[in-house]
Motif scaffolding. Structure first.
Motif, mmCIF file in Angstrom:
data_model
loop_
_atom_site.group_PDB
_atom_site.id
_atom_site.type_symbol
_atom_site.label_atom_id
_atom_site.label_comp_id
_atom_site.label_asym_id
_atom_site.label_seq_id
_atom_site.Cartn_x
_atom_site.Cartn_y
_atom_site.Cartn_z
ATOM 1 N N THR A 84 -77.084 -34.756 -4.177
ATOM 2 C CA THR A 84 -76.102 -33.701 -4.387
ATOM 3 C C THR A 84 -76.819 -32.363 -4.265
ATOM 4 O O THR A 84 -77.897 -32.180 -4.833
ATOM 5 C CB THR A 84 -75.426 -33.803 -5.763
ATOM 6 N N SER A 136 -72.077 -33.520 -1.703
ATOM 7 C CA SER A 136 -72.547 -34.712 -2.407
ATOM 8 C C SER A 136 -72.420 -35.944 -1.522
ATOM 9 O O SER A 136 -71.402 -36.142 -0.846
ATOM 10 C CB SER A 136 -71.748 -34.914 -3.706
ATOM 11 N N ASP A 174 -70.632 -40.024 -9.788
ATOM 12 C CA ASP A 174 -69.825 -38.824 -10.010
ATOM 13 C C ASP A 174 -70.481 -37.905 -11.026
ATOM 14 O O ASP A 174 -70.905 -38.335 -12.111
ATOM 15 C CB ASP A 174 -68.432 -39.196 -10.523
ATOM 16 N N TYR A 221 -69.798 -34.014 -13.065
ATOM 17 C CA TYR A 221 -68.592 -33.458 -13.684
ATOM 18 C C TYR A 221 -68.752 -31.964 -13.923
ATOM 19 O O TYR A 221 -69.846 -31.472 -14.184
ATOM 20 C CB TYR A 221 -68.294 -34.149 -15.025
ATOM 21 N N PRO A 263 -64.004 -34.097 -12.058
ATOM 22 C CA PRO A 263 -65.131 -34.860 -11.516
ATOM 23 C C PRO A 263 -65.666 -34.244 -10.229
ATOM 24 O O PRO A 263 -64.940 -33.562 -9.504
ATOM 25 C CB PRO A 263 -64.523 -36.241 -11.246
ATOM 26 N N VAL A 307 -66.914 -35.685 -7.007
ATOM 27 C CA VAL A 307 -66.919 -36.988 -6.337
ATOM 28 C C VAL A 307 -67.668 -36.902 -5.009
ATOM 29 O O VAL A 307 -67.500 -35.944 -4.253
ATOM 30 C CB VAL A 307 -65.470 -37.466 -6.092
ATOM 31 N N SER A 308 -68.488 -37.896 -4.738
ATOM 32 C CA SER A 308 -69.202 -37.956 -3.465
ATOM 33 C C SER A 308 -68.218 -38.168 -2.321
ATOM 34 O O SER A 308 -67.409 -39.093 -2.350
ATOM 35 C CB SER A 308 -70.223 -39.098 -3.499
ATOM 36 N N GLU A 351 -70.786 -45.984 -16.254
ATOM 37 C CA GLU A 351 -70.115 -44.700 -16.024
ATOM 38 C C GLU A 351 -69.127 -44.398 -17.141
ATOM 39 O O GLU A 351 -68.951 -43.240 -17.535
ATOM 40 C CB GLU A 351 -69.393 -44.718 -14.675
#
Length: 266
Positions: A151, A166, A171, A173, A184, A186-187, A235
């Motif tokens: 990221t 990313s 994930d 945040y 979030p 998110v990739s 997670e």
């Protein structure tokens, strides 16, 4: 010591046994000497490589009040890498990466990233363009089975806007001012070192930040941390840390993680 009368067959057997013991002792001594020499060479080489890695990774801004980090490698060499540098525009660049594998093999990939990070930052490239350059570099250097989940972010000078790219990491945040989860991260891309340059996606997201909001990023070392029973932190366990919010979410996370793992080996 022999007591008379003695049996010739027994005497020969004892002499033969003692000769065999002596032979094995000499072999063990020789092997120990070889291992000692090998270990001293390994220690020397490890110290040399460790010095190179430490010099290459001296980009973490420990005195930067906008950035806080926690790094706890399971061994001297590992594939996790955290880099940061001031942006020419007055903001902050951060790169968090996780190479496949463990040990020295995984850590080799971090060197070209670390060595080129400052140069790319000084050109004030977007996070998508930096990711593109890293991907092109890793494609030419890494074997097919290695890649880097990563990221990249650039926080602007005012701290109210951030660019995000990313690829492959769990994930992250955006946390609200009270420490609860706001959104979030998110990739949206595949990891670095896989996609050809022609197909690589340089697109990135821009997120607006309100006063007191924070961004938290992580590698899978957190969610795959195990307790003595062999259970993962997961997670869900990570997200639950921020359910009720906290004025110091980083410390809250580390305390919760420590309580979960109970000192189990990483």
């Amino acid at each position: 010591f022999l007591s008379k009368p003695y049996n010739e067959a027994v005497l020969k057997a004892k002499i033969s046994a003692h000769l065999r013991i002596r032979e094995l002792t000499e072999q063990i001594k020789e092997k120990n000497n070889e291992l000692t020499l090998h270990n001293s060479r390994w220690e020397r080489e490890k110290n040399i490589v460790s010095h190179i890695f430490n010099r290459a990774l001296e980009h973490n801004l420990s005195d930067c009040r906008s950035l806080r980090s926690h790094i706890a490698p399971a061994s001297t060499f590992n594939g996790d890498i955290l880099l940061s540098a001031p942006s020419p525009g007055g903001g902050l660049y951060v790169f968090l990466g996780d190479f496949t594998g463990h040990g020295l093999g995984a850590s080799i990939g971090t060197l070209p990233i670390a060595n080129s990070f400052d140069q790319l930052v000084n050109r004030h490239l977007s996070v998508g363009e930096i990711a593109y350059e890293f991907n092109r570099m890793l494609l030419t250097m890494l074997p097919d089975y290695m890649f880097c989940c990563a990221t990249l972010l650039e926080l602007n000078a005012s701290g109210n806007s951030v660019q995000l790219w990313s690829g492959g990491l769990p994930d992250g945040y955006i946390l609200a001012a009270d420490g609860s989860i706001k959104e979030p991260i998110v990739s949206k891309n595949i990891p670095l070192g896989i996609e050809s340059s022609e197909k690589f996606n340089k697109a990135f997201d821009i997120k607006k930040l309100e006063e007191g909001e924070k961004i938290i990023l992580l590698t899978d070392g957190i969610i795959e941390a195990e307790n003595p029973k062999g259970e993962f932190f997961t997670e869900q366990g990570f997200k639950e840390t921020f359910t009720s919010g906290s004025t110091d979410p980083m410390s809250t996370l580390l305390e919760r993680l420590s309580a979960f793992t109970q000192g189990a080996e990483q």
